[in-house]
Design an enzyme around this catalytic site. Structure first.
Site, PDB file in Angstrom:
ATOM      1  N   TRP A 324       0.832  -1.206   0.000  1.00 51.10           N
ATOM      2  CA  TRP A 324       0.000   0.000   0.000  1.00 51.10           C
ATOM      3  C   TRP A 324       0.866   1.255   0.000  1.00 51.10           C
ATOM      4  O   TRP A 324       0.522   2.261  -0.625  1.00 51.10           O
ATOM      5  CB  TRP A 324      -0.914  -0.003   1.226  1.00 51.10           C
ATOM      6  CG  TRP A 324      -1.771   1.223   1.353  1.00 51.10           C
ATOM      7  CD1 TRP A 324      -2.996   1.444   0.801  1.00 51.10           C
ATOM      8  CD2 TRP A 324      -1.469   2.420   2.101  1.00 51.10           C
ATOM      9  NE1 TRP A 324      -3.474   2.696   1.148  1.00 51.10           N
ATOM     10  CE2 TRP A 324      -2.559   3.307   1.939  1.00 51.10           C
ATOM     11  CE3 TRP A 324      -0.380   2.827   2.879  1.00 51.10           C
ATOM     12  CZ2 TRP A 324      -2.583   4.566   2.541  1.00 51.10           C
ATOM     13  CZ3 TRP A 324      -0.404   4.086   3.472  1.00 51.10           C
ATOM     14  CH2 TRP A 324      -1.502   4.930   3.307  1.00 51.10           C
ATOM     15  N   HIS A 325       2.004   1.187   0.685  1.00 53.67           N
ATOM     16  CA  HIS A 325       2.851   2.366   0.799  1.00 53.67           C
ATOM     17  C   HIS A 325       3.568   2.713  -0.494  1.00 53.67           C
ATOM     18  O   HIS A 325       3.949   3.872  -0.687  1.00 53.67           O
ATOM     19  CB  HIS A 325       3.874   2.172   1.927  1.00 53.67           C
ATOM     20  CG  HIS A 325       3.323   2.444   3.286  1.00 53.67           C
ATOM     21  ND1 HIS A 325       2.643   1.492   4.005  1.00 53.67           N
ATOM     22  CD2 HIS A 325       3.318   3.574   4.051  1.00 53.67           C
ATOM     23  CE1 HIS A 325       2.266   2.018   5.172  1.00 53.67           C
ATOM     24  NE2 HIS A 325       2.657   3.272   5.221  1.00 53.67           N
ATOM     25  N   GLY A 326       3.769   1.761  -1.365  1.00 54.66           N
ATOM     26  CA  GLY A 326       4.462   2.095  -2.602  1.00 54.66           C
ATOM     27  C   GLY A 326       4.642   0.903  -3.512  1.00 54.66           C
ATOM     28  O   GLY A 326       4.717  -0.244  -3.060  1.00 54.66           O
TER      29      GLY A 326
END
Length: 472
Positions: A324-326
């Protein structure tokens, strides 16, 4: 537009608040919706229609799901359509190039000349956050835990609310449903909201931006050239920058919400004072953890179906938290590191880390400092070759040659020592306790004014950079 900009502080926010307080209550959601779209459009005009379509599509799907109580199969089909639409958009804009790059790499390794062209799309601001928010609304309507929102304007005000649109906190619909219908606007809320907002502004501009220059300097030098002490100092600088940057944004969002009559959830609770990784993730980005717990971990079975399935569920959660973060492998590696450490803690370490004696406290905090600095280094550096070099500098026994100047850290330590000490103090709850004691005193007002104008000074001389979480 960002909160830590002179345009927002002296143009957008004052005009919006005057209009908001002067309008009758029944028109405030409409103003909030339109004002939020204007706020978003100034910063991201290209994708303004995208967020409007998200409101419209999910508004209609929510109505259809709410009217399908007697038709469970149709209701489930509508839920699937909504999930495919929302996560499909997120996948297309955020992850498509990542998958194409990896497919191309596999094709090259297999000797194939076939290569797919990358889309090279600009990531829409806030898409990771507003996707999770609208998905939580649709799932809750499907479950019947919240009534369907029949007002398009109210749903738009919820999804597009500018205080938390770009980088959270992730506010689920049930948290503010009643406030959307009726909320209190008062001088006390305005006063409290302003103080929280100013504390967040100071955290971002005075602390995060300034300590971030140390990390930027190290990146400019090149990881091959730095000494081991400077590598650890750089990791500390990035860890502090990330915390005060994101905590600052969250405080500003909560403060703005308070001014508008909304109570937004806490997003940080002094995570750097945690004594284990498990506790750290109860304190860091609390709303993201709550979202994954409610909509992924518990539906998978949580910890109720035996040890193996608990481990499987944790693996799935932390894989997706990292992803989700990258859209890079370092984020997946970062998420899986958290998963491994949590499993080790739950099965072996927690009883020892939680002991209430001085030795256990020293060891647990030392363990957490080590984890925080290494994990955020993995988080910060997407290029695996550069990450390998940096970790080898942090752990010189891997060996990549000597630093050009082994004493380089002394210069930076001398320049940044006072700021580092201030940042480390503000990572604890000591300043908060002091501010609470001064809450009703004139000293509190003086402190807030000093922080505000000090931050404005730094903004006026150009010391500003975007919030780090904008790129996630």
């Amino acid at each position: 537009m960002v909160f830590s900009s002179l345009e927002f502080l002296f143009v957008f926010l004052p005009i919006f608040l005057v209009l908001y307080y002067c309008l009758p209550a029944k028109f405030r959601n409409g103003l909030l919706f339109v004002g939020s779209l204007l706020f978003y459009g100034i910063g991201e005009p290209t994708y303004l229609l995208l967020i409007l379509y998200s409101v419209l599509v999910n508004y209609l799907l929510g109505l259809l799901i709410g009217n399908c109580k007697a038709y469970p199969i149709r209701k489930r089909l509508l839920l699937i359509i909504s999930l495919l639409y929302n996560f499909g958009l997120l996948f297309y804009f955020k992850y498509m190039d990542f998958f194409l790059e990896n497919i191309n790499a596999v094709l090259r390794l297999s000797g194939s000349s076939l290569q797919f062209n990358l889309l090279q799309l600009v990531l829409p601001l806030g898409i990771s956050f507003y996707t999770f928010q609208i998905v939580s609304y649709i799932i809750d309507v499907y479950r019947g835990s919240v009534p369907v929102e029949k007002s398009f304007v109210n749903l738009g005000a919820y999804l597009c609310m500018f205080p938390q649109l770009i980088a959270g906190p992730i506010v689920v619909y049930s948290d503010i449903r009643k406030a959307l219908e009726k909320r209190e606007i008062s001088i006390c809320n305005l006063d409290e909201g302003l103080k929280i907002f100013i504390l967040g502004l100071g955290s971002k501009v005075i602390l995060a931006n300034r300590i971030g220059t140390l990390w930027n300097d190290i990146c400019m030098i090149g990881y091959e050239s730095i000494s081991t002490p400077l590598a650890w100092l750089g990791a500390l600088a990035y860890s502090l920058q990330l915390y005060f940057d994101f905590w600052g944004y969250s405080l500003m969002a909560i403060g703005l919400g308070k001014m508008l009559g909304f109570d937004m959830p806490e997003n940080f609770r002094h995570p750097y004072t945690a004594r284990c990784v498990t506790d750290f993730w109860r304190r860091w980005h609390i709303t993201l953890g709550a979202w994954f717990r409610e909509y992924v971990y518990i539906p998978l079975g949580g910890n109720r179906k035996g040890r193996f399935k608990t481990i499987r569920n944790l693996f799935i959660v932390w894989f997706f938290v990292g992803f989700w973060h990258g859209a890079d492998w370092n984020f997946i590696l970062w998420g899986l590191l958290i998963f491994v450490l949590q499993i080790v803690e739950k099965n072996f370490l927690l009883p020892h880390l939680k002991k209430d004696n001085i030795i256990a406290k020293i060891l647990s905090h030392t363990y957490m400092v080590f984890y925080i600095l290494v994990s955020w280094t993995i988080f910060a550096i997407s290029d695996f070759h550069q990450l390998k070099i940096y970790l080898a500098r942090m752990f010189p026994f891997f060996g990549i040659g000597s630093a050009i100047n082994p004493m380089d850290f002394l210069k930076y330590l001398a320049n940044y020592a006072p700021l580092l000490i201030i940042c480390l103090i503000f990572c604890t709850d000591l300043p908060q306790k002091l501010l609470q004691r001064l809450e009703q005193k004139i000293v509190s007002v003086g402190f807030s004014l000093a922080v505000f104008w000090y931050a404005v000074y730094y903004l006026s001389i150009g010391l500003n950079n975007p919030f780090l979480y904008f790129r996630f």
